[in-house]
Design a protein around this motif. Structure first.
Motif, PDB file in Angstrom:
ATOM      1  N   SER A 170      -2.499  -0.363  -1.989  1.00 29.57           N
ATOM      2  CA  SER A 170      -1.568  -0.835  -1.334  1.00 29.57           C
ATOM      3  C   SER A 170      -0.544   0.192  -0.840  1.00 29.57           C
ATOM      4  CB  SER A 170      -0.911  -2.095  -1.915  1.00 29.57           C
ATOM      5  OG  SER A 170       0.048  -2.691  -1.183  1.00 29.57           O
ATOM      6  N   LEU A 171      -0.065   0.886  -1.890  1.00 27.70           N
ATOM      7  CA  LEU A 171       1.027   1.680  -1.449  1.00 27.70           C
ATOM      8  C   LEU A 171       0.701   2.966  -0.584  1.00 27.70           C
ATOM      9  CD1 LEU A 171       2.627   2.049  -5.091  1.00 27.70           C
ATOM     10  CD2 LEU A 171       3.840   0.995  -3.042  1.00 27.70           C
ATOM     11  N   THR A 172      -0.548   3.222  -0.790  1.00 24.05           N
ATOM     12  CA  THR A 172      -1.201   4.333   0.099  1.00 24.05           C
ATOM     13  C   THR A 172      -1.224   3.984   1.505  1.00 24.05           C
ATOM     14  OG1 THR A 172      -2.630   5.320  -1.715  1.00 24.05           O
ATOM     15  CG2 THR A 172      -3.030   5.737   0.588  1.00 24.05           C
ATOM     16  N   ALA A 173      -1.984   2.775   1.710  1.00 26.32           N
ATOM     17  CA  ALA A 173      -1.878   2.063   3.070  1.00 26.32           C
ATOM     18  C   ALA A 173      -0.550   1.944   3.709  1.00 26.32           C
ATOM     19  CB  ALA A 173      -2.789   0.777   2.893  1.00 26.32           C
ATOM     20  N   PHE A 174       0.322   1.522   3.044  1.00 26.78           N
ATOM     21  CA  PHE A 174       1.948   1.496   3.704  1.00 26.78           C
ATOM     22  C   PHE A 174       2.411   2.797   3.729  1.00 26.78           C
ATOM     23  CE2 PHE A 174       6.348   1.968   2.135  1.00 26.78           C
ATOM     24  CZ  PHE A 174       6.793   1.251   3.303  1.00 26.78           C
ATOM     25  N   SER A 175       2.406   3.594   2.997  1.00 32.55           N
ATOM     26  CA  SER A 175       2.909   5.128   2.987  1.00 32.55           C
ATOM     27  C   SER A 175       2.159   6.021   4.090  1.00 32.55           C
ATOM     28  CB  SER A 175       2.954   5.946   1.545  1.00 32.55           C
ATOM     29  OG  SER A 175       1.417   6.149   1.360  1.00 32.55           O
ATOM     30  N   LEU A 176       1.006   5.841   4.384  1.00 31.33           N
ATOM     31  CA  LEU A 176       0.284   6.462   5.297  1.00 31.33           C
ATOM     32  C   LEU A 176       0.518   6.088   6.640  1.00 31.33           C
ATOM     33  CD1 LEU A 176      -3.268   7.347   4.013  1.00 31.33           C
ATOM     34  CD2 LEU A 176      -1.393   8.839   4.233  1.00 31.33           C
ATOM     35  N   GLY A 177       1.422   5.034   6.962  1.00 36.28           N
ATOM     36  CA  GLY A 177       2.169   4.545   8.132  1.00 36.28           C
ATOM     37  C   GLY A 177       3.099   5.462   8.652  1.00 36.28           C
ATOM     38  N   LEU A 178       3.142   6.304   7.937  1.00 33.89           N
ATOM     39  CA  LEU A 178       4.149   7.631   8.242  1.00 33.89           C
ATOM     40  C   LEU A 178       3.439   8.440   9.381  1.00 33.89           C
ATOM     41  CD1 LEU A 178       5.857   8.925   4.830  1.00 33.89           C
ATOM     42  CD2 LEU A 178       7.129   8.278   7.037  1.00 33.89           C
ATOM     43  N   LEU A 179       2.453   8.544   9.212  1.00 32.84           N
ATOM     44  CA  LEU A 179       1.548   9.198  10.180  1.00 32.84           C
ATOM     45  C   LEU A 179       1.296   8.249  11.617  1.00 32.84           C
ATOM     46  CD1 LEU A 179      -1.210  10.812   8.085  1.00 32.84           C
ATOM     47  CD2 LEU A 179       0.821  11.644   8.516  1.00 32.84           C
ATOM     48  N   PHE A 180       2.413   7.693  11.889  1.00 32.18           N
ATOM     49  CA  PHE A 180       2.340   7.058  13.233  1.00 32.18           C
ATOM     50  C   PHE A 180       1.298   5.788  13.199  1.00 32.18           C
ATOM     51  CE2 PHE A 180       4.003  11.020  14.290  1.00 32.18           C
ATOM     52  CZ  PHE A 180       5.280  10.522  15.189  1.00 32.18           C
ATOM     53  N   GLY A 181       1.075   5.296  11.731  1.00 32.44           N
ATOM     54  CA  GLY A 181      -0.007   4.199  11.886  1.00 32.44           C
ATOM     55  C   GLY A 181      -1.371   4.762  11.699  1.00 32.44           C
ATOM     56  N   LEU A 182      -1.914   5.853  11.944  1.00 33.83           N
ATOM     57  CA  LEU A 182      -3.094   6.379  11.979  1.00 33.83           C
ATOM     58  C   LEU A 182      -3.696   6.552  10.397  1.00 33.83           C
ATOM     59  CD1 LEU A 182      -3.045   9.294  14.517  1.00 33.83           C
ATOM     60  CD2 LEU A 182      -3.888   7.092  14.787  1.00 33.83           C
ATOM     61  N   GLY A 183      -3.007   6.959   9.767  1.00 30.26           N
ATOM     62  CA  GLY A 183      -3.353   6.918   8.229  1.00 30.26           C
ATOM     63  C   GLY A 183      -3.522   5.786   7.674  1.00 30.26           C
ATOM     64  N   THR A 184      -3.014   4.567   8.006  1.00 31.19           N
ATOM     65  CA  THR A 184      -3.138   3.230   7.834  1.00 31.19           C
ATOM     66  C   THR A 184      -4.552   2.606   8.343  1.00 31.19           C
ATOM     67  OG1 THR A 184      -0.681   2.781   7.166  1.00 31.19           O
ATOM     68  CG2 THR A 184      -2.023   0.888   7.715  1.00 31.19           C
ATOM     69  N   LEU A 185      -4.485   2.922   9.461  1.00 26.99           N
ATOM     70  CA  LEU A 185      -6.049   2.658  10.256  1.00 26.99           C
ATOM     71  C   LEU A 185      -7.153   3.275   9.481  1.00 26.99           C
ATOM     72  CD1 LEU A 185      -7.134   1.645  12.736  1.00 26.99           C
ATOM     73  CD2 LEU A 185      -6.878   3.625  13.829  1.00 26.99           C
ATOM     74  N   TYR A 186      -6.903   4.536   8.876  1.00 24.59           N
ATOM     75  CA  TYR A 186      -8.084   5.156   8.292  1.00 24.59           C
ATOM     76  C   TYR A 186      -8.243   4.241   6.727  1.00 24.59           C
ATOM     77  CZ  TYR A 186     -10.394   8.306   5.060  1.00 24.59           C
ATOM     78  OH  TYR A 186     -11.277   9.006   4.218  1.00 24.59           O
ATOM     79  N   ILE A 187      -6.961   3.981   6.125  1.00 27.91           N
ATOM     80  CA  ILE A 187      -7.368   3.225   4.850  1.00 27.91           C
ATOM     81  C   ILE A 187      -8.195   1.797   5.361  1.00 27.91           C
ATOM     82  CG2 ILE A 187      -6.191   2.048   3.020  1.00 27.91           C
ATOM     83  CD1 ILE A 187      -6.288   4.863   2.674  1.00 27.91           C
ATOM     84  N   ALA A 188      -7.660   1.218   6.360  1.00 22.19           N
ATOM     85  CA  ALA A 188      -8.495   0.020   6.951  1.00 22.19           C
ATOM     86  C   ALA A 188      -9.676   0.182   6.909  1.00 22.19           C
ATOM     87  CB  ALA A 188      -7.251  -0.766   7.965  1.00 22.19           C
ATOM     88  N   MET A 189      -9.821   1.216   7.859  1.00 26.43           N
ATOM     89  CA  MET A 189     -11.394   1.454   7.993  1.00 26.43           C
ATOM     90  C   MET A 189     -12.397   1.847   6.957  1.00 26.43           C
ATOM     91  SD  MET A 189     -13.167   4.656  10.262  1.00 26.43           S
ATOM     92  CE  MET A 189     -12.351   5.866   9.375  1.00 26.43           C
ATOM     93  N   GLN A 190     -11.678   2.582   5.970  1.00 24.83           N
ATOM     94  CA  GLN A 190     -12.466   2.766   4.761  1.00 24.83           C
ATOM     95  C   GLN A 190     -12.775   1.706   3.915  1.00 24.83           C
ATOM     96  OE1 GLN A 190     -10.162   5.054   1.654  1.00 24.83           O
ATOM     97  NE2 GLN A 190     -11.730   6.765   1.715  1.00 24.83           N
ATOM     98  N   ASN A 191     -11.624   0.666   3.683  1.00 27.84           N
ATOM     99  CA  ASN A 191     -12.094  -0.403   2.796  1.00 27.84           C
ATOM    100  C   ASN A 191     -12.927  -1.200   3.247  1.00 27.84           C
ATOM    101  OD1 ASN A 191     -10.294  -0.334   0.104  1.00 27.84           O
ATOM    102  ND2 ASN A 191      -9.233   0.845   1.828  1.00 27.84           N
ATOM    103  N   ALA A 192     -12.673  -1.468   4.825  1.00 22.31           N
ATOM    104  CA  ALA A 192     -13.603  -2.553   5.405  1.00 22.31           C
ATOM    105  C   ALA A 192     -14.791  -2.165   5.639  1.00 22.31           C
ATOM    106  CB  ALA A 192     -13.031  -2.814   6.856  1.00 22.31           C
ATOM    107  N   ILE A 193     -15.146  -0.975   5.807  1.00 20.11           N
ATOM    108  CA  ILE A 193     -16.655  -0.504   6.063  1.00 20.11           C
ATOM    109  C   ILE A 193     -17.384  -0.748   4.485  1.00 20.11           C
ATOM    110  CG2 ILE A 193     -18.144   1.572   6.320  1.00 20.11           C
ATOM    111  CD1 ILE A 193     -16.328   2.191   8.466  1.00 20.11           C
ATOM    112  N   MET A 194     -16.582  -0.274   3.602  1.00 22.58           N
ATOM    113  CA  MET A 194     -17.086  -0.543   2.176  1.00 22.58           C
ATOM    114  C   MET A 194     -17.423  -2.135   2.023  1.00 22.58           C
ATOM    115  SD  MET A 194     -15.345   0.708  -1.433  1.00 22.58           S
ATOM    116  CE  MET A 194     -15.100   2.228  -0.845  1.00 22.58           C
TER     117      MET A 194
END
Length: 321
Positions: A170-194
């Motif tokens: 959860s904290l990783t998904a939030f903090s990676l929002g610092l990358l203009f949301g792209l990091g959060t998008l990656y976490i979403a993709m990673q967990n959803a595909i899994m």
């Protein structure tokens, strides 16, 4: 933005705030505090772009008056923590309902991608879940207990480990929002595909219902609040990408604060999900009706707290205004 346009855009809010100050004793102090924050944001904007103007002077006087009434005479409530979860957070989260819908849609899309990829490529599931997990699960299926993986670890160890890991995600998904949301998008993709490939794996084994009625006992809350954390990351990311009428730094500070509040709101739910996974999911012998009851109750709890309650409170306080 020209000063005239700025005044036209915000004048009604300022007049409403003035009216509330005149009836301060009848208004919830926390609601007034939230409005005060909006006024100080407008003051900061006016100070930057219209220094020494009549608008700046007016907002400064309004801000000083509000500060005296709210903060000098305000007693700290003993129930601040409770009020955050009961009222303050849901009221704040109302404005991020579209972000929540977007986060859910993105997660669902990637979950479908994961399921489709698993259906198209026999090695995809092993690539995503790992050979050890797949082989262990196939062995459990052969022994007649496909969900045995949830019984292998000690209950308390599993509860603590799962809870801590989910909060970390959860904290990783939030903090990676610092990358203009792209990091959060990656976490979403990673967990959803899994998740998508994981669920397809059991479908391919002819165990879709058996897996769903077991896994979603804890997964309903767990996946929901991961989506909530993804929402928090997108809130912060948008504050950097689209600051609107605010300076980018001011917009980022607002987005980061609100995003952090969203993450904090999810922590009790992660504890509940960890408890369910550690102590309840392992009871695969429970009747279907009980599993369905737990799953349905969990889903209703999430929908009520993050969707229904924010709308109810917004409607309530809008009438009060």
């Amino acid at each position: 933005m020209r000063e005239a346009a700025f005044i036209k855009q915000n004048k009604d809010n300022w007049l409403k705030f003035e009216s509330l100050l005149k009836n301060y004793s009848q208004i919830d102090p926390e609601v007034l505090s939230n409005l005060y924050i909006q006024i100080t944001d407008d003051l900061s904007y006016a100070q930057t772009f219209y220094p020494k103007s009549e608008t700046h002077i007016y907002l400064n006087e309004l801000s000083v008056s509000a500060h005296q009434k709210i903060y000098k005479n305000k007693r700290e409530s003993r129930y601040t923590f409770i009020n955050f979860y009961r009222r303050d957070f849901p009221l704040m989260f109302y404005k991020y309902q579209k972000h929540l819908l977007f986060s859910f849609s993105i997660f669902l899309l990637f979950a479908l991608v994961g399921a489709f990829s698993a259906a198209s490529d026999g090695d995809f599931v092993r690539l995503i879940l790992g050979d050890a997990y797949v082989n262990n699960t196939i062995a459990n299926i052969g022994s007649g207990d496909p969900m045995a993986v949830y019984k292998e670890a000690n209950q308390t160890d599993m509860f603590l480990g799962i809870t801590i890991n989910n909060i970390r995600v959860s904290l990783t998904a939030f903090s990676l929002g610092l990358l203009f949301g792209l990091g959060t998008l990656y976490i979403a993709m990673q967990n959803a595909i899994m998740l998508g490939s994981f669920q397809y794996f059991f479908y391919d084994q002819g165990l879709l219902w058996e897996s769903a009625r077991t896994i979603w006992i804890h997964g309903t809350i767990e996946i929901s609040v991961i989506i909530i954390a993804i929402c928090a990351g997108f809130v912060m990311g948008q504050s950097l990408l689209m600051p609107g009428t605010y300076k980018r730094l001011d917009s980022f500070i607002r987005g980061a604060k609100d995003g952090l509040k969203i993450v904090i709101s999810s922590i009790p739910f992660f504890v509940i999900a960890g408890f369910l996974e550690g102590y309840v999911t392992r009871h695969t012998e429970m009747p279907d009706w009980l599993a369905i009851l737990i799953i349905a109750s969990s889903l209703l709890l999430i929908i009520y707290y993050y969707v229904i309650l924010p709308h109810q409170l917004n409607k309530k306080y809008a009438k009060a205004d």
